[in-house]
Design a protein around this motif. Sequence first.
Motif, short mmCIF file in Angstrom:
data_model
loop_
_atom_site.label_atom_id
_atom_site.label_comp_id
_atom_site.label_asym_id
_atom_site.label_seq_id
_atom_site.Cartn_x
_atom_site.Cartn_y
_atom_site.Cartn_z
N GLY A 166 52.47 -14.76 -21.90
CA GLY A 166 51.86 -13.70 -21.32
C GLY A 166 50.19 -13.47 -20.93
N THR A 167 50.28 -11.93 -20.53
CA THR A 167 48.99 -11.68 -20.82
C THR A 167 48.63 -10.16 -21.50
N ASP A 168 47.23 -10.29 -21.71
CA ASP A 168 47.36 -7.93 -21.88
C ASP A 168 47.04 -7.65 -21.25
N VAL A 169 47.67 -7.17 -20.18
CA VAL A 169 47.05 -6.27 -19.02
C VAL A 169 48.44 -6.68 -18.08
N ALA A 170 48.57 -5.23 -17.67
CA ALA A 170 49.54 -5.18 -16.53
C ALA A 170 49.28 -5.51 -15.18
N LEU A 171 50.10 -6.26 -14.36
CA LEU A 171 49.95 -6.66 -13.50
C LEU A 171 50.36 -5.18 -12.51
N PRO A 172 49.95 -5.50 -11.21
CA PRO A 172 50.14 -4.48 -10.50
C PRO A 172 51.68 -4.27 -10.21
N SER A 173 52.60 -6.09 -10.21
CA SER A 173 54.05 -5.89 -9.29
C SER A 173 54.16 -7.21 -9.76
N ALA A 174 56.02 -7.31 -10.56
CA ALA A 174 56.02 -9.11 -10.28
C ALA A 174 55.27 -9.54 -9.53
N LEU A 175 55.17 -11.50 -10.04
CA LEU A 175 54.65 -11.62 -9.13
C LEU A 175 55.52 -13.01 -8.63
N PHE A 176 55.21 -14.32 -7.71
CA PHE A 176 55.24 -15.45 -7.49
C PHE A 176 54.74 -15.75 -6.46
N THR A 177 53.78 -16.93 -7.29
CA THR A 177 52.49 -17.96 -6.58
C THR A 177 52.15 -18.91 -7.45
N PRO A 178 51.73 -19.87 -6.41
CA PRO A 178 51.51 -21.21 -6.65
C PRO A 178 50.44 -21.28 -7.02
N ALA A 179 49.59 -22.34 -8.03
CA ALA A 179 48.17 -22.82 -8.04
C ALA A 179 48.17 -24.17 -8.31
N TRP A 336 65.88 -24.26 -6.34
CA TRP A 336 64.84 -23.97 -5.25
C TRP A 336 63.81 -23.70 -5.64
N TRP A 337 63.62 -23.19 -6.43
CA TRP A 337 62.07 -22.96 -7.35
C TRP A 337 61.54 -24.68 -8.17
N ASP A 338 62.74 -25.24 -8.19
CA ASP A 338 62.37 -27.08 -9.03
C ASP A 338 61.78 -27.43 -7.28
N THR A 339 62.04 -26.96 -6.20
CA THR A 339 61.04 -27.87 -5.19
C THR A 339 60.39 -26.69 -4.23
N PHE A 340 59.78 -25.68 -5.08
CA PHE A 340 59.18 -24.49 -4.07
C PHE A 340 57.34 -24.74 -3.58
N PRO A 341 56.96 -26.03 -4.16
CA PRO A 341 56.02 -26.29 -3.72
C PRO A 341 56.20 -26.89 -1.63
N THR A 342 57.39 -27.17 -1.74
CA THR A 342 57.63 -28.03 -0.55
C THR A 342 57.39 -26.95 0.56
N ARG A 343 58.00 -26.03 0.13
CA ARG A 343 58.07 -25.13 0.95
C ARG A 343 56.34 -23.83 1.34
N LEU A 344 55.72 -24.91 1.25
CA LEU A 344 54.45 -23.56 1.21
C LEU A 344 53.41 -23.81 2.96
N ASP A 345 54.53 -24.61 3.26
CA ASP A 345 53.84 -24.43 5.17
C ASP A 345 54.17 -22.85 5.82
N LEU A 346 54.98 -22.86 5.17
CA LEU A 346 55.91 -21.06 5.59
C LEU A 346 55.58 -20.05 5.94
N PRO A 347 54.66 -19.70 5.93
CA PRO A 347 54.47 -17.74 6.19
C PRO A 347 55.55 -17.28 4.91
N VAL A 348 54.83 -16.29 3.70
CA VAL A 348 54.77 -15.54 3.14
C VAL A 348 56.44 -14.79 3.54
N GLU A 349 56.18 -14.08 4.31
CA GLU A 349 57.72 -13.71 5.03
C GLU A 349 59.09 -14.51 5.34
N ARG A 350 58.44 -15.96 5.57
CA ARG A 350 59.51 -16.70 6.25
C ARG A 350 60.41 -17.05 4.75
N LEU A 351 58.97 -17.44 3.40
CA LEU A 351 59.31 -17.82 2.87
C LEU A 351 60.66 -16.42 1.44
#
Length: 519
Positions: A166-179, A336-351
Amino acid sequence: MRLRTVAVLGGGPGGLYTARLLRLRMPDCDVRLIEQTEPRQTFGFGVGLATRTQRNLQAADADSFQSILTIAHSHEMTMTVGGHAVTLPSDDLIAVSRSNLLDVLREHAAAAGVQLDYGDRGYATELAKEVDLVIAADGVSSATREELAVFGGSVTTADALYLWAGTDVALPSALFTPATTEHGTFVAHAYPYAADRSTFLVETDEETWRRAGFDVTTEQTPYDCDDEVALGYLSDAFAEHLHGHRLIGNRTRWQRFRTVSCERWHDRNVVLLGDAVHTAHYSIGSGTKLAMEDGIALVDALAGAPDLETALADYEALRRPAVEHLQSTALRSMRWWDTFPTRLDLPVERLWIAYMTRAGKVTLDRFATTAPEVVRTAINQYAACLRTTAPSTVGDAATGRAAATADLPPDAAPEGFTDWVLAHQSPFVDGLPEVFVDIDDPRGSEADALVKDLDGTAVLLSTSDDREAVLTMLEIAERIRLETPTRVEVRIPTAERDLGAAALVAGRADAVHLRGEGR
């Protein structure tokens, strides 16, 4: 049917909620809830409640639901990849603090007359001799399920690893993102659940986990402690999204998701509920949701049946098909989530299209009714890809990947997006070898062999008319496209045209033949 005494094992949301509902429906029944952990020793961060779950809770018990709403935090959903963020508008997604939810449910259970016994441990086999019914809501590591072999419990462990922080800040929205770090890619699923708190779940593959040294830190971290090394590492990796805050733990260590299933849900006067009898991957729905909805169904069955055996059979008959369908959907979502990094060449809208349609529950047109601009942009990105990709050849046949000559018309209605995509896809290639796919596991050895055999060739895949079979074939088609240079066309029943259109925009297939149409 009249019950005189009921014991509920487990003081989580499912146990507390079921105990209250039972007292409301049977006020003369003596309901005792037994939980070995003291109330203030609970752990966890936020719990998400989707729209349908909210409706179910409202219908079952409006008073407790209104109390839940007072502690709820609403949010939208954002996916961020490569610095580009796309947010989906939403006014009905909420999350609550798990500890606050338990406080609310505990208060309502006590108000209904439930006897709450904390710091005690009950055993189903002993209690079954003393009460009319034992409801075992004792979690994913259920002692009741393990104690009674008659339930036929089984646990399947996933390959990927996840860490719930967790973290002690409210994110602006739910977030899906790779690092992406020097060791590999980590993917965050995060969402705010209070004015100053967010859940922050991170997952990764085993190879990345080992390269980062987390196999060692996991082994060194006691089960009731936090993996501080991992928390620090991931705080740095996702610093951009944490806005100067750090990840915090609560018994936080790397683990693998466990899918629980049971051959039987009840035996004589003992019945399982929630995570004790089934689990579904967190990417498709929370265990809290499933457990509370189990409770609604169980109490309805108990109140409406002439005897206990009939009631418990009715409960299982009602809930098992829905749960097994959800587990099937959750398994697809997990892959799908286990293989999410393989799709990072797609634009976010297509993702977003790939994400929303990953398990076949949401169609392109349905998604377009709630997020029309996101879907419109994704379709136009797909069309632009067809226009700008230079044609190649398969033998002597041109692939025709420059087929789409226009964007989706600005006045096109969302209910027509599927038809437009199918009409403007890449032309079919003549003479492709057709392979019938009869494989249950798109990540199993049979699928591995098929992907290897097709490396570098072009192919037309087909399967039976069953929707689940089509979904599995499309998962395999995507594997082939992502892992090899192979062009993949697929043949599907016309009735599943929605799956075909989504597959094109999401990058699962190069072309879609509707059975009875095309060549």
